[in-house]
Design an enzyme around this catalytic site. Structure first.
Site, PDB file in Angstrom:
ATOM      1  N   SER A  22       0.810  -1.217   0.000  1.00  0.00           N
ATOM      2  CA  SER A  22       0.000   0.000   0.000  1.00  0.00           C
ATOM      3  C   SER A  22       0.850   1.276   0.000  1.00  0.00           C
ATOM      4  O   SER A  22       1.875   1.365   0.687  1.00  0.00           O
ATOM      5  CB  SER A  22      -0.916   0.019   1.231  1.00  0.00           C
ATOM      6  OG  SER A  22      -1.606   1.250   1.309  1.00  0.00           O
ATOM      7  N   LYS A  73     -13.446  -4.293   3.595  1.00  0.00           N
ATOM      8  CA  LYS A  73     -14.354  -3.164   3.350  1.00  0.00           C
ATOM      9  C   LYS A  73     -15.815  -3.495   3.656  1.00  0.00           C
ATOM     10  O   LYS A  73     -16.516  -2.696   4.283  1.00  0.00           O
ATOM     11  CB  LYS A  73     -14.219  -2.679   1.905  1.00  0.00           C
ATOM     12  CG  LYS A  73     -12.898  -1.988   1.602  1.00  0.00           C
ATOM     13  CD  LYS A  73     -12.902  -1.462   0.170  1.00  0.00           C
ATOM     14  CE  LYS A  73     -11.612  -0.713  -0.142  1.00  0.00           C
ATOM     15  NZ  LYS A  73     -11.647  -0.134  -1.510  1.00  0.00           N
ATOM     16  N   GLY A 249      -6.627   7.762 -12.805  1.00  0.00           N
ATOM     17  CA  GLY A 249      -7.096   7.554 -11.441  1.00  0.00           C
ATOM     18  C   GLY A 249      -6.259   8.199 -10.357  1.00  0.00           C
ATOM     19  O   GLY A 249      -6.579   8.064  -9.172  1.00  0.00           O
TER      20      GLY A 249
END
Length: 286
Positions: A22, A73, A249
């Site tokens: 990440s 999530k 993005g």
């Protein structure tokens, strides 16, 4: 990057499995440092099925909040003490702020996309959006677009999944297939096209079989890709060649990080400074 820790420093992190790849710690620590905020942002692997156990620990250990990626999530949604309307609508939480022992869940992906779209000079209100894909990003982006006043057509190879996604806002969402003919038919009516599939993503061989749907887009229609690596997908290259305003993005990634930080610190800060720091940190990793 050097992070100064004090006895007063509050903890933030991202959880997931896998999660060590990440870029959130890079972005968040850069913003925190630039803004002079007394927080540190860590990376915390948490295996699937342990979201509830992690949440109890985070509250006990005094975390100010955390971000979440797969597979947590959806699992976090029923665990929240409070749930933001967008997170509730798309049934996914990627940001948790812990306030006086209560967990408040948000989804910043959709809001991040809207802020990036605003940077492109496009307002979603009363716009006809053609959205490709039906995964997690598509769910958050389409929900945010509908809440902002757009109508959305979802094209997906498995039409049933498009139908399920359109169940969020059946009055303003329409499912469709992914054949060349269907994409061309829907593109003719679109003000904005958004790719939320992995087609064109670096590290994959997946690519659009036919780009002719771009040729029938209205002249000023914007083309957006949720992919940020590569910075310019073949979809965006061809859209720009045809004169369409286009964005990748990266803006969504950066703006969702800023939105998450807003929820964590619960105080106003200079967004321009935060975004500049995040962009610089991200560029340094390339």
């Amino acid at each position: 990057m050097r992070v100064e820790l004090k006895n007063t420093t509050r903890k933030l992190c991202i959880i997931g499995d896998p999660v060590l790849h990440s870029k959130s710690p890079i972005l968040q620590n850069a913003m925190l440092s630039a803004l002079g905020l007394d927080y540190v942002y860590l990376c915390q692997p948490v295996a699937g099925g342990l979201a509830e156990e992690w949440l109890r620990f985070a509250k006990f250990a005094g975390y100010a909040g955390f971000n979440a990626t797969m597979p947590h999530k959806e699992a976090l949604v029923p665990l929240m003490d409070e749930l933001d309307p967008l997170a509730a609508k798309c049934a996914a939480v990627n940001t948790v702020s812990i306030r006086e022992g209560k967990a408040c869940g948000f989804n910043t992906d959709g809001g991040g996309f809207l802020r990036a779209l605003d940077e492109l000079g496009v307002s979603p209100e009363e716009k006809r959006v053609l959205l490709l894909g039906s995964g997690g990003a598509a769910k958050a982006v389409s929900a945010a677009l509908c809440m902002a006043g757009a109508t959305v057509t979802v094209c997906n190879r498995t039409v049933k999944r498009a139908e399920e996604l359109c169940g969020m806002y059946p009055q303003v969402m329409t499912p469709a297939g992914f054949s060349v003919g269907e994409l061309r038919r829907e593109a003719e009516k679109a003000d904005v096209l958004v790719n939320c599939t992995s087609l064109g993503m670096a590290g994959t061989d997946a690519q659009f079989e036919d780009f002719s749907f771009l040729e029938v887009l209205p002249q000023n229609a914007a083309v957006c890709d949720a992919i940020y690596a590569p910075a310019k997908t073949e979809l965006l290259k061809r859209a720009e060649e045809l004169g369409h305003p286009a964005m990748n993005g990266m803006g969504m990634l950066l703006h969702q990080a800023v939105l998450a930080l807003e929820h964590f610190v619960e105080e106003s800060f200079d967004e321009t400074t935060a975004l500049a720091a995040a962009r610089t940190a991200l560029e340094a990793t390339r």
